[in-house]
Design a protein around this motif. Sequence first.
Motif, PDB file in Angstrom:
ATOM      1  N   PHE A 115       0.806  -1.219   0.000  1.00 12.71           N
ATOM      2  CA  PHE A 115       0.000   0.000   0.000  1.00 12.71           C
ATOM      3  C   PHE A 115       0.842   1.274   0.000  1.00 12.71           C
ATOM      4  O   PHE A 115       0.303   2.374  -0.074  1.00 12.71           O
ATOM      5  N   LYS A 116       2.141   1.110   0.155  1.00 16.47           N
ATOM      6  CA  LYS A 116       3.081   2.248   0.148  1.00 16.47           C
ATOM      7  C   LYS A 116       2.682   3.326   1.152  1.00 16.47           C
ATOM      8  O   LYS A 116       2.497   4.487   0.815  1.00 16.47           O
ATOM      9  N   ARG A 117       2.515   2.869   2.396  1.00 17.05           N
ATOM     10  CA  ARG A 117       2.245   3.826   3.479  1.00 17.05           C
ATOM     11  C   ARG A 117       3.401   3.739   4.466  1.00 17.05           C
ATOM     12  O   ARG A 117       3.352   2.976   5.421  1.00 17.05           O
ATOM     13  N   PRO A 118       4.473   4.524   4.202  1.00 18.05           N
ATOM     14  CA  PRO A 118       5.693   4.350   5.002  1.00 18.05           C
ATOM     15  C   PRO A 118       5.498   4.621   6.488  1.00 18.05           C
ATOM     16  O   PRO A 118       6.174   4.024   7.319  1.00 18.05           O
ATOM     17  N   LYS A 119       4.565   5.537   6.821  1.00 17.41           N
ATOM     18  CA  LYS A 119       4.375   5.844   8.242  1.00 17.41           C
ATOM     19  C   LYS A 119       3.203   5.043   8.787  1.00 17.41           C
ATOM     20  O   LYS A 119       2.130   5.564   9.067  1.00 17.41           O
ATOM     21  N   GLU A 120       3.395   3.754   8.845  1.00 17.55           N
ATOM     22  CA  GLU A 120       2.356   2.867   9.350  1.00 17.55           C
ATOM     23  C   GLU A 120       3.005   1.870  10.303  1.00 17.55           C
ATOM     24  O   GLU A 120       4.117   1.400  10.054  1.00 17.55           O
ATOM     25  N   ASN A 121       2.343   1.600  11.411  1.00 18.64           N
ATOM     26  CA  ASN A 121       2.915   0.717  12.447  1.00 18.64           C
ATOM     27  C   ASN A 121       1.817  -0.197  12.992  1.00 18.64           C
ATOM     28  O   ASN A 121       1.416  -0.078  14.154  1.00 18.64           O
ATOM     29  N   PRO A 122       1.326  -1.130  12.172  1.00 15.43           N
ATOM     30  CA  PRO A 122       0.063  -1.801  12.541  1.00 15.43           C
ATOM     31  C   PRO A 122       0.182  -3.070  13.371  1.00 15.43           C
ATOM     32  O   PRO A 122      -0.839  -3.654  13.731  1.00 15.43           O
ATOM     33  N   LEU A 123       1.401  -3.512  13.692  1.00 17.18           N
ATOM     34  CA  LEU A 123       1.529  -4.857  14.283  1.00 17.18           C
ATOM     35  C   LEU A 123       1.969  -4.815  15.747  1.00 17.18           C
ATOM     36  O   LEU A 123       2.031  -3.734  16.344  1.00 17.18           O
ATOM     37  N   LEU A 124       2.280  -5.981  16.288  1.00 20.04           N
ATOM     38  CA  LEU A 124       2.593  -6.070  17.719  1.00 20.04           C
ATOM     39  C   LEU A 124       4.099  -5.977  17.984  1.00 20.04           C
ATOM     40  O   LEU A 124       4.526  -5.847  19.125  1.00 20.04           O
ATOM     41  N   PHE A 125       4.885  -6.072  16.907  1.00 18.52           N
ATOM     42  CA  PHE A 125       6.345  -5.959  17.025  1.00 18.52           C
ATOM     43  C   PHE A 125       6.802  -4.785  16.170  1.00 18.52           C
ATOM     44  O   PHE A 125       6.258  -4.547  15.089  1.00 18.52           O
ATOM     45  N   ASP A 126       7.813  -4.058  16.664  1.00 18.42           N
ATOM     46  CA  ASP A 126       8.243  -2.857  15.938  1.00 18.42           C
ATOM     47  C   ASP A 126       9.201  -3.204  14.794  1.00 18.42           C
ATOM     48  O   ASP A 126       9.407  -4.389  14.483  1.00 18.42           O
ATOM     49  N   ASP A 127       9.813  -2.193  14.225  1.00 19.42           N
ATOM     50  CA  ASP A 127      10.694  -2.414  13.071  1.00 19.42           C
ATOM     51  C   ASP A 127      11.877  -3.323  13.405  1.00 19.42           C
ATOM     52  O   ASP A 127      12.423  -3.986  12.527  1.00 19.42           O
ATOM     53  N   ALA A 128      12.286  -3.313  14.675  1.00 23.61           N
ATOM     54  CA  ALA A 128      13.433  -4.145  15.070  1.00 23.61           C
ATOM     55  C   ALA A 128      12.955  -5.467  15.681  1.00 23.61           C
ATOM     56  O   ALA A 128      13.734  -6.191  16.298  1.00 23.61           O
ATOM     57  N   TYR A 129      11.679  -5.765  15.535  1.00 29.54           N
ATOM     58  CA  TYR A 129      11.057  -6.983  16.070  1.00 29.54           C
ATOM     59  C   TYR A 129      11.026  -7.010  17.595  1.00 29.54           C
ATOM     60  O   TYR A 129      10.926  -8.073  18.197  1.00 29.54           O
ATOM     61  N   ALA A 130      11.152  -5.836  18.221  1.00 29.43           N
ATOM     62  CA  ALA A 130      10.990  -5.792  19.678  1.00 29.43           C
ATOM     63  C   ALA A 130       9.495  -5.768  19.987  1.00 29.43           C
ATOM     64  O   ALA A 130       8.698  -5.212  19.223  1.00 29.43           O
ATOM     65  N   ARG A 131       9.136  -6.365  21.111  1.00 24.80           N
ATOM     66  CA  ARG A 131       7.736  -6.336  21.555  1.00 24.80           C
ATOM     67  C   ARG A 131       7.348  -4.890  21.844  1.00 24.80           C
ATOM     68  O   ARG A 131       8.089  -4.170  22.517  1.00 24.80           O
ATOM     69  N   LYS A 132       6.174  -4.489  21.374  1.00 19.78           N
ATOM     70  CA  LYS A 132       5.681  -3.148  21.718  1.00 19.78           C
ATOM     71  C   LYS A 132       5.112  -3.191  23.138  1.00 19.78           C
ATOM     72  O   LYS A 132       4.816  -4.277  23.666  1.00 19.78           O
ATOM     73  N   ALA A 133       4.906  -2.006  23.711  1.00 14.74           N
ATOM     74  CA  ALA A 133       4.317  -1.947  25.055  1.00 14.74           C
ATOM     75  C   ALA A 133       2.961  -2.672  25.055  1.00 14.74           C
ATOM     76  O   ALA A 133       2.579  -3.321  26.039  1.00 14.74           O
ATOM     77  N   ALA A 134       2.227  -2.584  23.943  1.00 16.49           N
ATOM     78  CA  ALA A 134       0.910  -3.234  23.855  1.00 16.49           C
ATOM     79  C   ALA A 134       1.011  -4.735  24.103  1.00 16.49           C
ATOM     80  O   ALA A 134       0.090  -5.344  24.665  1.00 16.49           O
ATOM     81  N   TYR A 135       2.134  -5.321  23.676  1.00 20.40           N
ATOM     82  CA  TYR A 135       2.321  -6.771  23.869  1.00 20.40           C
ATOM     83  C   TYR A 135       2.214  -7.108  25.355  1.00 20.40           C
ATOM     84  O   TYR A 135       1.512  -8.037  25.756  1.00 20.40           O
ATOM     85  N   ASN A 136       2.934  -6.326  26.172  1.00 25.93           N
ATOM     86  CA  ASN A 136       2.971  -6.635  27.606  1.00 25.93           C
ATOM     87  C   ASN A 136       1.622  -6.391  28.266  1.00 25.93           C
ATOM     88  O   ASN A 136       1.231  -7.114  29.180  1.00 25.93           O
ATOM     89  N   VAL A 137       0.893  -5.381  27.779  1.00 30.63           N
ATOM     90  CA  VAL A 137      -0.436  -5.145  28.350  1.00 30.63           C
ATOM     91  C   VAL A 137      -1.356  -6.328  28.004  1.00 30.63           C
ATOM     92  O   VAL A 137      -2.092  -6.825  28.864  1.00 30.63           O
ATOM     93  N   LEU A 138      -1.293  -6.794  26.768  1.00 33.95           N
ATOM     94  CA  LEU A 138      -2.105  -7.958  26.382  1.00 33.95           C
ATOM     95  C   LEU A 138      -1.746  -9.156  27.257  1.00 33.95           C
ATOM     96  O   LEU A 138      -2.621  -9.876  27.748  1.00 33.95           O
ATOM     97  N   LEU A 139      -0.467  -9.336  27.438  1.00 33.19           N
ATOM     98  CA  LEU A 139       0.009 -10.463  28.243  1.00 33.19           C
ATOM     99  C   LEU A 139      -0.560 -10.410  29.661  1.00 33.19           C
ATOM    100  O   LEU A 139      -1.097 -11.396  30.175  1.00 33.19           O
ATOM    101  N   GLN A 140      -0.469  -9.243  30.284  1.00 32.50           N
ATOM    102  CA  GLN A 140      -0.960  -9.099  31.661  1.00 32.50           C
ATOM    103  C   GLN A 140      -2.477  -9.241  31.723  1.00 32.50           C
ATOM    104  O   GLN A 140      -3.022  -9.834  32.647  1.00 32.50           O
ATOM    105  N   THR A 141      -3.156  -8.671  30.715  1.00 29.06           N
ATOM    106  CA  THR A 141      -4.619  -8.660  30.751  1.00 29.06           C
ATOM    107  C   THR A 141      -5.209 -10.037  30.478  1.00 29.06           C
ATOM    108  O   THR A 141      -6.232 -10.396  31.054  1.00 29.06           O
ATOM    109  N   LEU A 142      -4.568 -10.780  29.592  1.00 31.10           N
ATOM    110  CA  LEU A 142      -5.195 -12.021  29.127  1.00 31.10           C
ATOM    111  C   LEU A 142      -4.778 -13.255  29.908  1.00 31.10           C
ATOM    112  O   LEU A 142      -5.398 -14.295  29.786  1.00 31.10           O
ATOM    113  N   LYS A 143      -3.730 -13.135  30.707  1.00 28.25           N
ATOM    114  CA  LYS A 143      -3.230 -14.365  31.341  1.00 28.25           C
ATOM    115  C   LYS A 143      -4.175 -14.844  32.451  1.00 28.25           C
ATOM    116  O   LYS A 143      -4.882 -14.041  33.021  1.00 28.25           O
TER     117      LYS A 143
END
Length: 360
Positions: free
Chosen positions: A332-360
């Motif tokens: 789609f050629k949208r360079p400023k897009e960040n739609p997933l759970l891991f960032d450009d360097a494949y590090a977990r985003k903060a959202a990952y840890n919130v999901l982890l805490q909330t869902l466990k």
Amino acid sequence: MKGFCKCIFILRKPFTMKILYTFFVLGISQFIFAQSQSVPKVFLKDVLTFPLGASVNPRLLDENVTYRERTGSEFSSVTAENHMKMMNVHPGADRFDFVLGDEIVAFAKNRKQRIHGHTLVWHNQVPQWMKDFQGDQVAWENMLKNHIQTVVAHYKGKVAGWDVVNEAFLDDGSLRPTIWSDHIPDYLAKSFLWAYEADPNAILFYNDYGQDGKPKKMQAILNLVQDFKNRNIPINGLGLQMHVNIGSKNEAILEVINQSVATGLSVHFSELDVAVNPKNNPDFVYDDVAKDEQLNKFLLLFNAFKSIPKGQQYGITFWNVGDKDSWLRGYFKRPKENPLLFDDAYARKAAYNVLLQTLK
Ligand code: G3I
């Protein structure tokens, strides 16, 4: 004593000191590097009661160690983003090419991950020879049947479920005009029957996008399910792609989830991403506000999925792993897009840890 003095003497030599110092610094930096690279011990996939998947790209699995590591450790299910589609597996009328699809299967099997098949019949990524195909209805049916049954047979026992038909309806609920609808009456039912014949144990899905807020499209899908049930056409699941964005209406999303669950079929959030910059604003900044809004959508979707009866939970699949691999940036050629759970360097985003805490 003599030896000790000799030691001190050597240590006092500037060259020896430099070497020792270098080893010391190298040791410390190795330690810090190892800490930052150390594999986390708690995984979101392990606290969920359903499979967590990602679509993958075999080139990245080959070339990028971090991508391979994340895909292998963070997910319990894998979908080929492109390499089981018609264009890639069936490049010539008499030629199938399973090399890259097989690579994905081998990767997943080595890690005991489930494999989801995507997709047998679609209007996109169709090889040129199929578009140019000439023949009467029987010839078209034989061509499509041969495609479906060769691919399903090849992956029989390896692929757990298939997106048999992908995106067959338009937003107004009408059947999308494609080469399949043009040449094969009732092609959806026939495709499901052919897939079933080739692998009766595979979980067979109808997969589509954008049902939320498009009641006519959703109704067409529900009608399809009812019609199949009435005619004993095998269908086991509905794939809701879930290419949503931070502005998508929660009520509309929840409504289509509820409608899908009410069919009694398995439900797959099959291509999840939550776009943060849907209008492709060049000045967009992925700031805390955008991150919070995205997190709220992830929470809504995961909590909604968690409340689906266990027997109907096929899983949640993200559409690739790290932000930089998302189709929204590439296709789609949208360079400023960040739609997933891991960032450009494949590090977990903060959202990952919130999901982890909330869902466990
Ligand atoms: O592999 C070729 C490469 O050899 C060539 O140099 C390059 C030049 O453009 O193209 C590469 O192929 C691209 C392919 O992705 C692999 O990256 C195609 O052009 C590109 O069209 C293709 O896009 C895919 C798109 O489907 C096609 O419609 C996306 O990766 C893929 O994420 C996307 O997936 C679809 C789902 O299957 C169905 N639901 C919607 C979803 C998003 O569109």
